[in-house]
Design a protein around this motif. Structure first.
Motif, short mmCIF file in Angstrom:
data_model
loop_
_atom_site.label_atom_id
_atom_site.label_comp_id
_atom_site.label_asym_id
_atom_site.label_seq_id
_atom_site.Cartn_x
_atom_site.Cartn_y
_atom_site.Cartn_z
N ASP A 242 0.83 -1.19 0.00
CA ASP A 242 0.00 0.00 0.00
C ASP A 242 0.86 1.24 0.00
O ASP A 242 1.98 1.25 0.49
N ALA B 253 13.27 -2.19 -5.28
CA ALA B 253 13.10 -0.73 -5.27
C ALA B 253 12.03 -0.30 -4.28
O ALA B 253 12.03 0.81 -3.79
N GLN B 254 11.10 -1.21 -4.00
CA GLN B 254 10.05 -0.93 -3.01
C GLN B 254 9.94 -2.15 -2.09
O GLN B 254 10.19 -3.27 -2.53
N LYS C 267 6.89 11.56 -21.67
CA LYS C 267 7.65 12.05 -20.52
C LYS C 267 8.55 13.21 -20.93
O LYS C 267 8.65 14.21 -20.23
N ARG C 268 9.23 13.07 -22.07
CA ARG C 268 10.19 14.09 -22.46
C ARG C 268 9.59 15.23 -23.25
O ARG C 268 10.07 16.35 -23.19
N MET D 140 3.77 19.52 -12.93
CA MET D 140 2.58 20.37 -12.87
C MET D 140 1.32 19.53 -12.83
O MET D 140 1.31 18.34 -13.07
N ARG E 49 -1.00 16.01 -9.57
CA ARG E 49 0.16 16.13 -10.43
C ARG E 49 0.06 15.06 -11.52
O ARG E 49 -0.28 13.91 -11.25
N VAL F 268 2.15 13.35 -13.14
CA VAL F 268 2.97 12.13 -13.03
C VAL F 268 2.32 11.07 -12.16
O VAL F 268 2.70 9.91 -12.22
N ASN F 269 1.33 11.48 -11.35
CA ASN F 269 0.68 10.49 -10.50
C ASN F 269 -0.44 9.73 -11.22
O ASN F 269 -1.05 8.85 -10.64
N ARG G 30 7.78 6.26 6.70
CA ARG G 30 6.53 7.01 6.71
C ARG G 30 6.72 8.35 7.38
O ARG G 30 7.38 8.45 8.39
N ARG H 181 2.63 30.98 -15.76
CA ARG H 181 2.52 29.52 -15.84
C ARG H 181 3.55 28.98 -16.84
O ARG H 181 4.09 27.90 -16.65
N ASN I 43 9.68 21.28 -18.06
CA ASN I 43 9.98 20.57 -19.29
C ASN I 43 9.88 21.53 -20.47
O ASN I 43 8.82 21.72 -21.05
N GLU J 1 10.93 21.47 -23.56
CA GLU J 1 10.59 20.98 -24.90
C GLU J 1 9.08 20.80 -25.05
O GLU J 1 8.50 21.12 -26.07
N THR J 2 8.44 20.27 -24.00
CA THR J 2 6.99 20.14 -24.03
C THR J 2 6.34 21.51 -24.23
O THR J 2 5.39 21.65 -25.00
N ARG K 23 7.73 11.20 -2.37
CA ARG K 23 8.37 10.51 -3.48
C ARG K 23 7.33 10.22 -4.55
O ARG K 23 6.30 9.62 -4.28
#
Lengths: 495, 332
Positions: free
Chosen positions: A11, A51-52, A336-337, A344, A391, A393-394, B19, B205, B213, B215-216, B331
């Motif tokens: 979790d 890694a986790q 991603k790139r 953001m 965000r 990325v999430n 945690r 913004r 980023n 390039e984006t 993370r």
């Protein structure tokens, strides 16, 4: 080495994403793990690679309990993982990347001749002899870099090799080398854990297949006892009659035409036209120049010669902003790139292309933007539904891809260029994307779909342009051609 | 069970996998804000209890005036840092704009002379930005060159300090509105407008997005170069303004003033959680960083700590604050 997971749970901050996974892999097996994005495959890999850490459950290696506190622990037990994201150092030679910290020495100094020889030997032994160990890793094509990445994992002769989407950037002979390598490792008694979206290769390579869905293993089977369509059904949790929508295009007027476009060193003398309501595929192997062509048409790189015309008029796009103003949109292959601003929010990302057009005085019209972005999130069913302030990325991979699409659709383009829009995207999102492209074309958009996936380029388009070494070598009708014919053009061996 | 009686306490995982409890109010994670406010409150409390001169009106007014320079420079620095760059030239711009303004006061109306000072900062920022954006040079190197060039120019303009006699010159730096110095209000206004700029306008913004980023952003049809130039121009403008205000407050402009001011500005941004890689940082937290730095300085002054030890302590405190932040970072 026998690797066993029992009741593994994980979790993140109180949200359980793995609900008790059991898994057994034995030496000489190729254990394929398939599942939709967000099914828990990535988490599973992270646990295997150290890694986790898992929240509950146990891992046994040859019957003994094992606990990984870091990737180092996993390495020490002979488990190596190759991730989708490349981790090689582009500024160092292939040799340095492979031997990193383990150089043969003579009188305390690195013996370069011996080091290169050892790297060459290593590459040849795994069938990657085509790669010159003296080249800078960054100079290699993405496909070859991926192969170096795999070779790097094999330096320490692991007993378990975890491959996360290893074929995503490979095509043609590189793909064949990878398959041959996996078979060779199997014969050597290595346990290969193979995670892939490409079901065809899973069926070809795997000795057993594990289907993961919603954090659980819902089926364990073998290629001989199942089929691609059954796997798709299992992954999505429902039967899917058809992956690609029926196309019966009635092309309208020319929306974009390209005449003799050349960019030295990348592609030469490329001409084609896109009509309203039509989906045109652009197929080519890695290195054929298809992505470079797309970037150039979009004004991201200057052309050496040639013209681009929009709705009849001559245009010269000096920057992407000119192309966007002329109604073009480019969904790039590497989200991603070049597709997302990871730090953001989803709102900021989807609103990026239209920000300047949505102003009230000097400020962004926040209410209108929120509403328009919300509509896009609904329309593309980006999950979770209330993700606007999250965000980006999430989000899971498939939903990130949808967010990139949303960003461009919000700009209401008339010509949509999609570069590998389904790479690393699960089957159900893929189907949603194909449906959406079909809908857009029905509404009169001209679509250029760049792909290195033969089935996709054949199934989702009306017409196919094939590129080989920077030139268009064939133009085929999707309903009257075959995968073999397309491939023959792509490798320059068409009759 | 019919209802859940206890909710699991919200936590995140720190970079080492441990945690870390979060403080969530109304669905927003306010852990860092709470930590900041606590830190500042503790500093104020310690100051008030141990140094009896801290709460005197003179000291508080001084404190408010002292934070103006660091504050203005830090906001400009934040804008540049958000793009993924850095501006090392701001300390030199402070000296140049101050000495030019002081030099011009004898011949020009005071507001005009001050405007020239600010405009000189804008000009230097524009050149920095143009070199960085147009020729794709490293921000560190360009602004390092600017640091020495502009410092040299300040000395070329006048080797000796200039002290204007016209009392009107001191107004900007010394006037107060009630108990609050006007210069402090100007700085607060910059932070307020700056906050709106960075969070609610398209160029703001874009600047944040470029650091995330570039390039984006370019492929989204936004002119990246122009926004990078804008960021350095804003930093230059803030430095120019800071130079004018400082000269006016002190009453004398020195070509040697402002050495290492850029480091305090960078420190304030970093203490506020800005990432030097760009794309992450907040106006509010940077303001918190300014407060922390200024309070520490003031406190050590009141204790009569030798200035060399002040530097040592400041360095240690910066390390401590960013260590706390690292433990707090989610993370992803």
């Amino acid at each position: 080495m026998t690797l066993e997971l029992r009741g593994v749970r994980k979790d993140y901050g109180g949200v359980e994403v793995l609900h008790g996974v059991d898994l057994v892999g034995r030496p000489g097996e190729v254990l394929a793990v398939v599942g939709a994005n967000g099914a828990g495959k990535s988490t599973l890999i992270k646990i295997l690679s150290g890694a986790q850490s898992m929240s509950a459950g146990e891992m046994r290696i040859d019957g003994e309990a094992a606990e990984f506190r870091s990737p180092h622990d996993a390495h020490a037990r002979g488990i190596r993982t190759v991730y989708q994201e490349l981790s090689i150092v582009p500024g160092l030679s292939v040799t340095e990347n492979l031997l990193m910290g383990n150089f043969p020495k003579r009188r305390g100094l690195i013996d370069w001749a011996a080091a290169h020889a050892r790297a060459r030997e290593l590459l040849e032994s795994i069938g990657f002899g085509a790669i010159d160990p003296r080249t800078l890793a960054g100079r290699l094509s993405v496909a070859r870099q991926q192969m170096v990445e795999i070779a790097k994992a094999l330096v320490s002769e692991p007993r378990v090799l975890v491959l996360d989407e290893p074929s995503a950037v490979l095509a043609g002979s590189d793909l064949e080398s990878l398959f041959a390598l996996v078979r060779r490792l199997r014969e050597r008694g290595v346990l290969v854990i193979y995670v892939s979206h490409r079901l065809a290769e899973v069926m070809e390579l795997a000795t057993s297949i594990v289907v993961v869905k919603d954090g659980r293993v819902i089926a364990t089977t073998e290629p001989a006892r199942t089929s691609e369509s059954e796997l798709i059904g299992l992954m999505a949790g429902r039967r899917l009659e058809q992956i690609y929508p029926d196309r019966r295009a009635e092309p309208g007027e020319v929306r974009l035409s390209v005449h003799g476009l050349t960019r030295r060193g990348e592609f030469e003398d490329v001409s084609f036209a896109l009509r309203a309501g039509e989906i045109v595929g652009l197929f080519g192997l890695v290195g054929s120049g298809r992505s470079e062509l797309a970037r150039c048409v979009f004004g991201a790189e200057p052309a050496t010669s040639g013209q681009v015309k929009v709705a009849g008029g001559d245009v010269r796009f000096r920057a992407p902003s000119d192309a966007i103003a002329a109604g073009l949109a480019l969904v790039t292959e590497d989200r991603k790139r070049t597709g997302l601003v990871g730090g953001m929010s989803v709102l900021d990302n989807i609103g990026l292309t239209t920000m300047y057009g949505m102003r009230r005085g000097p400020l962004i019209d926040a209410a209108r933007r929120r509403e328009r972005v919300g509509e896009m999130i609904d329309r593309l069913s980006i999950q979770p539904a209330h993700c606007a302030s999250m965000r980006v990325v999430n989000l899971s991979g498939g939903n990130q891809q949808k967010a990139v699409l949303a960003k461009w659709l919000l700009a209401e383009p008339r010509v949509l260029i999609l570069d590998e829009p389904t790479r690393g995207v699960d089957m159900s999102t893929r189907i949603a994307i194909y449906r959406m492209i079909d809908d857009l074309a029905r509404d009169g958009l001209a679509v250029l779909l760049i792909s290195s996936d033969l089935t996709e380029v054949l199934g989702a388009t009306d017409r196919i342009l094939v590129m080989n070494q920077g030139r268009v070598t064939g133009e085929l009708r999707s309903d009257r051609t075959t995968e073999d014919e397309i491939l023959a053009h792509a490798i320059g061996q068409a009759a | 069970m019919t209802g859940q009686l206890t909710e699991p306490a919200p936590t995140t995982t720190d970079p080492r996998g441990r945690r870390v409890p979060r403080l969530v109010v109304g669905g927003r994670d306010v852990t860092m804000a709470a930590a900041f406010i606590t830190l500042i409150a503790v500093l104020v409390l310690v100051a008030a209890l141990t140094a009896d001169t801290f709460l005197t009106p003179t000291n508080l007014t001084n404190l408010l005036k002292q934070m103006v320079t660091t504050g203005l420079l830090s906001f400009g620095m934040l804008v540049v840092i958000l793009t993924g760059g850095i501006d090392l030239s701001v300390g030199s711009i402070v000296a140049f704009s101050g000495i030019v303004t002081a030099g011009l006061v004898s011949g020009l109306p005071i507001p005009v002379a001050m405007a020239v000072g600010v405009v000189s900062g804008i000009g230097f920022g524009l050149v920095n930005g143009a070199l960085i954006a147009r020729f794709e040079l490293a921000p560190f190197v360009v602004t390092l060159a600017a640091l020495t060039t502009i410092r040299g120019l300040a000395f070329v303009y006048s080797e000796v300090p200039i002290a204007p006699e016209d009392p009107g010159f001191f107004t900007l730096g010394s006037a107060t509105l009630g108990p609050v110095p006007v210069s402090t209000l100007i700085m607060l206004a910059v932070f307020l407008v700056g906050g709106v700029f960075l969070t609610r306008t398209p160029p703001g913004r874009s600047i944040v997005a470029i650091g995330g980023n570039a390039e984006t952003v370019r492929l989204a049809g936004i002119n990246v170069r122009r926004h990078v130039v804008l960021a350095y121009t804003i930093s230059g403008a803030c430095a120019g303004l800071a130079g004018v205000v400082l000269a006016s407050r002190v009453g004398i402009a020195q070509p040697s003033v402002g050495v290492a001011f850029e480091l305090d500005a960078i420190a304030a941004c970093v203490i506020g959680g800005a990432s030097l890689a760009g794309g992450r940082g907040s106006v509010r937290a940077t303001f918190g960083g300014v407060l922390v730095l200024v309070l520490i300085n003031n406190l050590l002054n009141l204790y009569g700590v030798q200035s060399f030890w002040q530097q040592v302590l400041k360095g240690l405190i910066i390390i401590a604050v960013i260590l706390v932040q690292r433990t707090n970072r989610v993370r992803s």
